[in-house]
Design a protein around this motif. Structure first.
Motif, mmCIF file in Angstrom:
data_model
loop_
_atom_site.group_PDB
_atom_site.id
_atom_site.type_symbol
_atom_site.label_atom_id
_atom_site.label_comp_id
_atom_site.label_asym_id
_atom_site.label_seq_id
_atom_site.Cartn_x
_atom_site.Cartn_y
_atom_site.Cartn_z
ATOM 1 N N SER A 259 0.844 -1.200 0.000
ATOM 2 C CA SER A 259 0.000 0.000 0.000
ATOM 3 C C SER A 259 0.874 1.243 0.000
ATOM 4 N N GLY A 260 0.258 2.375 -0.301
ATOM 5 C CA GLY A 260 0.977 3.644 -0.349
ATOM 6 C C GLY A 260 0.888 4.287 -1.722
ATOM 7 N N ILE A 261 1.392 5.521 -1.819
ATOM 8 C CA ILE A 261 1.358 6.272 -3.084
ATOM 9 C C ILE A 261 2.777 6.536 -3.562
ATOM 10 N N ILE A 262 3.013 6.270 -4.838
ATOM 11 C CA ILE A 262 4.271 6.637 -5.496
ATOM 12 C C ILE A 262 3.934 7.639 -6.587
ATOM 13 N N LEU A 263 4.525 8.837 -6.511
ATOM 14 C CA LEU A 263 4.247 9.886 -7.480
ATOM 15 C C LEU A 263 5.451 10.134 -8.380
ATOM 16 N N VAL A 264 5.184 10.387 -9.654
ATOM 17 C CA VAL A 264 6.215 10.788 -10.610
ATOM 18 C C VAL A 264 5.841 12.173 -11.109
ATOM 19 N N THR A 265 6.771 13.130 -11.001
ATOM 20 C CA THR A 265 6.454 14.506 -11.366
ATOM 21 C C THR A 265 7.396 15.028 -12.446
ATOM 22 N N GLY A 266 6.939 16.083 -13.097
ATOM 23 C CA GLY A 266 7.729 16.709 -14.155
ATOM 24 C C GLY A 266 6.813 17.356 -15.167
ATOM 25 N N PRO A 267 7.352 18.181 -16.062
ATOM 26 C CA PRO A 267 6.522 18.821 -17.088
ATOM 27 C C PRO A 267 6.075 17.834 -18.155
ATOM 28 N N THR A 268 5.206 18.283 -19.033
ATOM 29 C CA THR A 268 4.761 17.457 -20.160
ATOM 30 C C THR A 268 5.962 17.053 -21.014
ATOM 31 N N GLY A 269 6.013 15.770 -21.386
ATOM 32 C CA GLY A 269 7.093 15.301 -22.240
ATOM 33 C C GLY A 269 8.364 14.936 -21.504
ATOM 34 N N SER A 270 8.284 14.789 -20.171
ATOM 35 C CA SER A 270 9.493 14.448 -19.402
ATOM 36 C C SER A 270 9.619 12.950 -19.149
ATOM 37 N N GLY A 271 8.698 12.149 -19.698
ATOM 38 C CA GLY A 271 8.821 10.695 -19.596
ATOM 39 C C GLY A 271 8.138 10.086 -18.380
ATOM 40 N N LYS A 272 7.213 10.810 -17.758
ATOM 41 C CA LYS A 272 6.541 10.312 -16.549
ATOM 42 C C LYS A 272 5.766 9.031 -16.812
ATOM 43 N N THR A 273 4.983 9.019 -17.892
ATOM 44 C CA THR A 273 4.169 7.847 -18.211
ATOM 45 C C THR A 273 5.043 6.630 -18.508
ATOM 46 N N THR A 274 6.162 6.855 -19.189
ATOM 47 C CA THR A 274 7.084 5.758 -19.483
ATOM 48 C C THR A 274 7.607 5.132 -18.199
ATOM 49 N N THR A 275 7.920 5.973 -17.205
ATOM 50 C CA THR A 275 8.391 5.468 -15.911
ATOM 51 C C THR A 275 7.316 4.648 -15.220
ATOM 52 N N LEU A 276 6.071 5.125 -15.262
ATOM 53 C CA LEU A 276 4.978 4.380 -14.624
ATOM 54 C C LEU A 276 4.753 3.037 -15.309
ATOM 55 N N TYR A 277 4.807 3.023 -16.640
ATOM 56 C CA TYR A 277 4.631 1.767 -17.369
ATOM 57 C C TYR A 277 5.756 0.788 -17.034
ATOM 58 N N ALA A 278 6.985 1.304 -16.938
ATOM 59 C CA ALA A 278 8.118 0.446 -16.579
ATOM 60 C C ALA A 278 7.916 -0.142 -15.187
ATOM 61 N N ALA A 279 7.366 0.674 -14.274
ATOM 62 C CA ALA A 279 7.107 0.201 -12.912
ATOM 63 C C ALA A 279 6.035 -0.881 -12.906
ATOM 64 N N LEU A 280 4.947 -0.656 -13.661
ATOM 65 C CA LEU A 280 3.876 -1.661 -13.729
ATOM 66 C C LEU A 280 4.396 -2.961 -14.330
ATOM 67 N N ASN A 281 5.208 -2.833 -15.359
ATOM 68 C CA ASN A 281 5.773 -4.011 -16.006
ATOM 69 C C ASN A 281 6.662 -4.804 -15.045
ATOM 70 N N ARG A 282 7.325 -4.071 -14.156
ATOM 71 C CA ARG A 282 8.229 -4.705 -13.196
ATOM 72 C C ARG A 282 7.464 -5.510 -12.143
ATOM 73 N N ILE A 283 6.326 -5.014 -11.679
ATOM 74 C CA ILE A 283 5.613 -5.667 -10.564
ATOM 75 C C ILE A 283 4.458 -6.556 -11.031
ATOM 76 N N HIS A 284 4.212 -6.554 -12.348
ATOM 77 C CA HIS A 284 3.065 -7.322 -12.836
ATOM 78 C C HIS A 284 3.309 -8.826 -12.730
ATOM 79 N N THR A 285 2.406 -9.529 -12.051
ATOM 80 C CA THR A 285 2.407 -10.992 -11.990
ATOM 81 C C THR A 285 0.962 -11.460 -12.082
#
Length: 507
Positions: A259-285
């Motif tokens: 549980s808990g919140i992990i936030l990724v911040t930055g302006p538009t086009g800084s790769g935030k969504t890519t980081t979140l997808y990489a994180a989901l891919n890492r923990i997905h089972t």
């Protein structure tokens, strides 16, 4: 017929792109033949099967040469056809060939999902737009901008995060070009007063490209932005993001929380969504139920439920998040926290046993805390739910083919001495054909990871300023965006100018 040569010999032959311009890609694919170059009266070419051998013979006769076939398997041949044909032609060349034609005529409806390299329509607008899309993919552009002004039309492409002007077509083709884009995206070509959004799915050189289209009215006509997403690339792994080993290790450890919140911040086009997808891919089972609510869904992840936001029918981040909580999720990804309603639901979800990942628009990691408090989230709830905040930017990498070293001046050395890093030489790119004479090719991330330990949580409860939080975090070992960027400069990956540009640090 000459003796066939081996596949290894092909690697020594530099393809003649002008030769390919004489042979339509549809002919090459249909007959499984790819002419490469005429050398000493012999036409070398890749072939697959008997049809390819006969086709190469016919092409050799036209060139008054002897055929010299190189046998490869069909898959390899098709990949080479797509790769080489993707290198020929540009929008500028198309403009030169159609300059005398009737540019105001718009062609018939686009037939998806044919590969646009195979389309041979004579309509000049189709050929121009196809050439623009082909050039954008070839040059790794993320966006195409079609911008109308009073007396001219400008076409720019965003490559490695920076816009470059690539074409200035005549103003008279503006309406036809915009209408062509609208037809492809399924938009209303008669509506020119309101903004419109659509999508196009294309094949370009065998690559599956998803194009998001945005059309807005301006005083000089409709302005179009096309965002290109190569679906073939898929989701990258955490190791490819560019994090330092210590940051990545901590991030992976935090992703294992229940549980808990992990936030990724930055302006538009800084790769935030890519980081979140990489994180989901890492923990997905298969043991975890992961659901996302996004705007838009950029990559489709196998085994993960993804909801597309649609405000027109009332499906917002907040309403989507409420629905997700009734689906028994383990992990929730919210595309962006934009309002207090979404923020409060995310906090409550994290406090009731869910791991929540989301993004926020702030300049650095500590500012995300005060932004949420300003939205209306209670500091004591935030201190209990937030695990970490990651601020990030994307910096351009020095082109490997024109990279050279130089001796830094005193001003440049001051950045390294402040971090107690000893450097005697730095690197830049001279500019070459590969990097479009910019000196940069590709991008990587720089990160600032704010971990909420007991000291930081106490500060959040006291509702202190973001600057105070940042100062304490730095004293405890947090590296700022500028510091991680400087480390990449010292490692020879990027330039000091680039890091200062993206971090907006004062020179």
């Amino acid at each position: 017929m000459q003796n066939q040569t081996t596949h290894s010999e092909y690697s020594n032959i530099e393809p003649d792109l002008s030769l390919l311009k004489e042979v339509p890609i549809s002919f090459s694919k249909k007959n499984l033949v790819l002419p490469l170059r005429v050398i000493d009266g012999k036409l070398f070419g890749l072939v697959s099967g008997i049809n390819g051998i006969f086709a190469l013979r016919d092409l050799a006769i036209q060139k008054a040469a002897l055929p010299y076939p190189i046998e490869v398997d069909e898959k390899t041949l098709l990949e080479e056809i797509n790769r080489l044909y993707g290198q020929i032609g540009s929008a500028e060349e198309v403009m030169q060939t159609i300059s005398g034609e009737d540019l105001s005529a718009v062609a018939t409806e686009f037939e998806s999902p044919k590969d646009i390299l195979e389309l041979t329509s004579d309509a000049p607008i189709i050929r121009l737009l196809n050439a623009l899309l082909q050039q954008a993919v070839k040059e790794r552009a993320s966006d195409i901008h079609i911008e109308p002004y009073e007396n001219e039309l400008d076409v720019r492409m965003r490559i490695d995060g920076v816009l470059r002007s690539v074409l200035k077509p005549p103003k008279l083709i503006q309406d036809a070009l915009v209408s062509r884009v609208k037809i492809m995206a399924g938009l209303d070509i008669a509506e020119k007063r309101l903004p419109q959004d659509g999508r196009i799915r294309l094949l370009i050189g065998g690559r599956d490209i998803d194009v998001r289209v945005s059309v807005i009215p301006t005083v000089h006509g409709e302005r179009v932005v096309l965002r290109l997403l190569d679906r073939r690339h898929g989701v990258i792994g955490l190791t490819e993001l560019g994090m330092e080993p210590a940051e990545q290790s901590l991030f992976e450890r935090l992703l294992n929380n229940q549980s808990g919140i992990i936030l990724v911040t930055g302006p538009t086009g800084s790769g935030k969504t890519t980081t979140l997808y990489a994180a989901l891919n890492r923990i997905h089972t298969t043991e975890k139920n992961i659901i996302t609510v996004e705007d838009p869904v950029e990559y489709q992840l196998r085994g993960i439920g993804q909801i597309q936001v649609n405000p027109k029918i009332g499906l917002t981040f907040a309403t989507g998040l409420r629905s997700i909580l009734r689906q028994d999720p383990d992990v929730i990804m919210v595309g962006e926290i934009r309002d207090i309603e979404t923020a409060e639901i995310a906090v409550q979800a994290s406090l009731t046993g869910h791991l929540v990942l989301s993004t926020l628009h702030t300049n650095d990691a500590s500012s995300a805390v005060t932004r949420l408090v300003d939205m209306g989230v209670e500091p004591f709830l935030l201190s209990s739910s937030l695990l970490c905040v990651i601020a990030q930017r994307l910096v351009r990498l020095i082109c490997a083919e024109c990279r050279y070293e130089y001796t830094p001046n005193e001003n440049e050395l001051s950045y390294f001495s402040a971090m107690q890093i000893n450097v005697e030489r730095l690197f830049r790119g001279r500019g070459c054909q590969r990097c479009q004479y910019t000196g940069y090719y590709g991008r990587t991330g720089i990160f600032e990871l704010l971990y909420l330990d007991s000291n930081i949580r106490k500060l959040i409860k006291k509702d202190v300023s973001s600057q105070e939080i940042k100062e304490v975090a730095v004293r405890q070992g947090m590296k700022t965006l500028l510091e991680t960027g400087i480390q990449k400069v010292a490692a020879g990956l990027t330039t000091l100018e680039e890091v200062l540009r993206v971090t907006e640090a004062k020179v």
